[in-house]
Design an enzyme around this catalytic site. Structure first.
Site, PDB file in Angstrom:
ATOM      1  N   ASP A 206       0.860  -1.189   0.000  1.00  0.00           N
ATOM      2  CA  ASP A 206       0.000   0.000   0.000  1.00  0.00           C
ATOM      3  C   ASP A 206       0.895   1.239   0.000  1.00  0.00           C
ATOM      4  O   ASP A 206       0.942   1.999   0.963  1.00  0.00           O
ATOM      5  CB  ASP A 206      -0.911  -0.017   1.232  1.00  0.00           C
TER       6      ASP A 206
ATOM      7  N   THR B  97       7.128   2.688   0.059  1.00  0.00           N
ATOM      8  CA  THR B  97       8.038   3.782   0.365  1.00  0.00           C
ATOM      9  C   THR B  97       7.563   5.071  -0.303  1.00  0.00           C
ATOM     10  O   THR B  97       7.237   5.086  -1.494  1.00  0.00           O
ATOM     11  CB  THR B  97       9.467   3.441  -0.095  1.00  0.00           C
TER      12      THR B  97
ATOM     13  N   ASN C 111      10.841  -7.552  -8.270  1.00  0.00           N
ATOM     14  CA  ASN C 111      10.305  -6.227  -8.596  1.00  0.00           C
ATOM     15  C   ASN C 111      11.442  -5.236  -8.791  1.00  0.00           C
ATOM     16  O   ASN C 111      12.478  -5.318  -8.139  1.00  0.00           O
ATOM     17  CB  ASN C 111       9.337  -5.750  -7.504  1.00  0.00           C
TER      18      ASN C 111
ATOM     19  N   PHE D 118      10.427   2.849  -6.340  1.00  0.00           N
ATOM     20  CA  PHE D 118       9.756   3.842  -5.494  1.00  0.00           C
ATOM     21  C   PHE D 118       8.691   4.638  -6.265  1.00  0.00           C
ATOM     22  O   PHE D 118       8.596   5.858  -6.153  1.00  0.00           O
ATOM     23  CB  PHE D 118      10.758   4.828  -4.884  1.00  0.00           C
TER      24      PHE D 118
ATOM     25  N   SER E 203      16.637  -0.629  -0.743  1.00  0.00           N
ATOM     26  CA  SER E 203      16.026  -1.092  -1.980  1.00  0.00           C
ATOM     27  C   SER E 203      17.088  -1.158  -3.069  1.00  0.00           C
ATOM     28  O   SER E 203      17.893  -0.237  -3.221  1.00  0.00           O
ATOM     29  CB  SER E 203      14.907  -0.140  -2.420  1.00  0.00           C
TER      30      SER E 203
ATOM     31  N   ASN F  26      16.456  -0.970  -6.200  1.00  0.00           N
ATOM     32  CA  ASN F  26      15.841  -0.467  -7.432  1.00  0.00           C
ATOM     33  C   ASN F  26      15.995   1.033  -7.665  1.00  0.00           C
ATOM     34  O   ASN F  26      15.497   1.567  -8.645  1.00  0.00           O
ATOM     35  CB  ASN F  26      14.358  -0.841  -7.448  1.00  0.00           C
ATOM     36  N   THR F  27      16.669   1.739  -6.752  1.00  0.00           N
ATOM     37  CA  THR F  27      17.024   3.135  -6.946  1.00  0.00           C
ATOM     38  C   THR F  27      18.540   3.194  -7.032  1.00  0.00           C
ATOM     39  O   THR F  27      19.218   2.818  -6.067  1.00  0.00           O
ATOM     40  CB  THR F  27      16.517   4.020  -5.792  1.00  0.00           C
TER      41      THR F  27
ATOM     42  N   LYS G  62      15.521  -0.204   7.733  1.00  0.00           N
ATOM     43  CA  LYS G  62      15.310  -1.418   6.938  1.00  0.00           C
ATOM     44  C   LYS G  62      16.584  -1.744   6.182  1.00  0.00           C
ATOM     45  O   LYS G  62      17.109  -0.905   5.447  1.00  0.00           O
ATOM     46  CB  LYS G  62      14.144  -1.234   5.964  1.00  0.00           C
TER      47      LYS G  62
ATOM     48  N   THR H  96      14.347  -8.491   6.460  1.00  0.00           N
ATOM     49  CA  THR H  96      15.176  -7.740   5.518  1.00  0.00           C
ATOM     50  C   THR H  96      14.341  -7.273   4.334  1.00  0.00           C
ATOM     51  O   THR H  96      13.202  -7.709   4.150  1.00  0.00           O
ATOM     52  CB  THR H  96      16.312  -8.623   4.972  1.00  0.00           C
ATOM     53  N   ASN H  97      14.994  -6.439   3.522  1.00  0.00           N
ATOM     54  CA  ASN H  97      14.436  -6.027   2.238  1.00  0.00           C
ATOM     55  C   ASN H  97      14.629  -7.163   1.226  1.00  0.00           C
ATOM     56  O   ASN H  97      14.994  -8.278   1.595  1.00  0.00           O
ATOM     57  CB  ASN H  97      15.140  -4.738   1.778  1.00  0.00           C
TER      58      ASN H  97
END
Length: 350
Positions: free
Chosen positions: A69, A90, A115, A119, A178, A180-181, A221, A249-250
């Site tokens: 969410d 996030t 994924n 963000f 993350s 992904n950034t 995190k 963990t992430n």
């Protein structure tokens, strides 16, 4: 019913399309009262499940992890499935579209997801407007930086999100893990991470004074891909900054042992789900044992059964969170975990 009827139908859709379709269905079912009906008849509510962690009282120790969410659109509705807390985000200061599609992939043979969302969110100030409504559940705010923000200026983004959310969430999570950034994980290094956390601690005290309230718990995190030396650094950073806990963990960038087709398994992004089960538990145990249980831990990663959750709690976690397991197993997973906890407590009492 979920695994044999609902999931097969939803899995006919592209993963990201299915996510938004599911959101629409949950919103519709909530409006006609079916999620509240589900809560009344299918959710376990027992004071023996309550947990007090970092000064907050949780109805039960099973939460929904960040990423589900993102924009705080359905946190109350998700609580009807029995979650003891919901983590939104996030969130970043400015809205951003995230990475180009296709960016979400199911690895069904592995009970996993990859994924590389990046963000994607509508921005912290947009989420704040929705968070102003009454909460039926404890809500955590997971915060990050915009992709265009350099690591040198990253702390400014975290502070903007922290200040905006302070009156509207129960705890904070600092996401520097993350994959992904670009460059984000570099912020897990000791010096930049300590700087970010210390400035957030000061902002915490300033906001508490400004609004005549208590400070909010701040958690970090971390990635499952950290080495033991890096985990020792995390323990030292927490001791130095006096933040309130860790989420371990992430997602992982590791691809070892996957059964799915090579082309799918090698998609870039963070891997979550069953392949992460053991590693996330190892990280929890390492942090708990080597810190002398000095801080609370929320365990997340590869929880697909009640036993997976119990293993993380036994390893040193105080609470757990679901994401991919919720996708694959459905809301009965929450009930099964809480049921197993009650049965375990009953056995202990004899």
């Amino acid at each position: 019913m979920y695994k044999y009827v609902i999931r097969p139908l939803v899995f006919l859709l592209d993963a990201e399309t299915a996510h938004y379709f599911s959101f629409g269905m949950i919103r519709f079912l909530s409006r006609i009262g079916l999620t509240r009906l589900y809560k009344r008849f299918c959710v376990i509510s027992d004071e023996r499940l309550e947990r007090e962690v970092f000064g907050l009282k949780f109805a039960n120790p099973v939460g929904l992890a960040a990423g589900f969410d993102k924009d705080a659109k359905l946190y109350n509705e998700f609580s009807d499935f029995g979650f003891g807390f919901i983590e939104i985000g996030t969130l970043t200061p400015k809205p951003q579209a995230g990475n180009p599609k296709k960016r979400l992939f199911r690895l069904v043979d592995d009970n996993a997801i990859i994924n590389r969302m990046g963000f994607n969110n509508s921005g912290v100030f947009d989420a704040v407007e929705r968070l102003k409504k009454k909460h039926r559940v404890l809500v955590g705010g997971n915060i990050g930086k915009n992709k265009v923000t350099t690591n040198k200026d990253a702390v400014k983004d975290y502070l903007i999100c922290f200040d905006a959310l302070f009156q509207h969430v129960d705890y904070f999570v600092v996401n520097v893990s993350s994959p992904n950034t670009p460059g984000l994980r570099e912020l897990q290094d000791k010096k930049p991470l300590t700087d970010i956390l210390k400035k957030l601690k000061r902002a915490n005290e300033k906001n508490a004074k400004k609004f005549n309230t208590t400070t909010k718990p701040i958690l970090l995190k971390i990635a499952p891909d950290l080495t033991n030396d890096q985990l020792f650094d995390i323990i030292a950073i927490i001791d130095d900054t006096k933040i309130d806990g860790v989420i371990a963990t992430n997602t992982t960038i590791d691809r070892k042992g996957l059964k799915s087709h090579l082309t799918l398994a090698e998609e870039k992004g963070g891997l979550s789900g069953r392949p992460l089960t053991d590693r996330s538990t190892e990280v929890i145990r390492f942090l708990s044992e080597n810190s002398g249980k000095a801080f609370p831990i929320i365990g997340v990663g590869g929880i697909h059964s009640a036993q997976d959750a119990l293993d993380k709690l036994d390893a040193g976690a105080d609470l757990v969170q679901l994401y991919t397991g919720f996708v694959y197993e459905g809301p009965t997973l929450i009930k099964n975990i809480n049921k197993a906890l009650l049965e375990k407590n009953t056995k202990k009492s004899f």
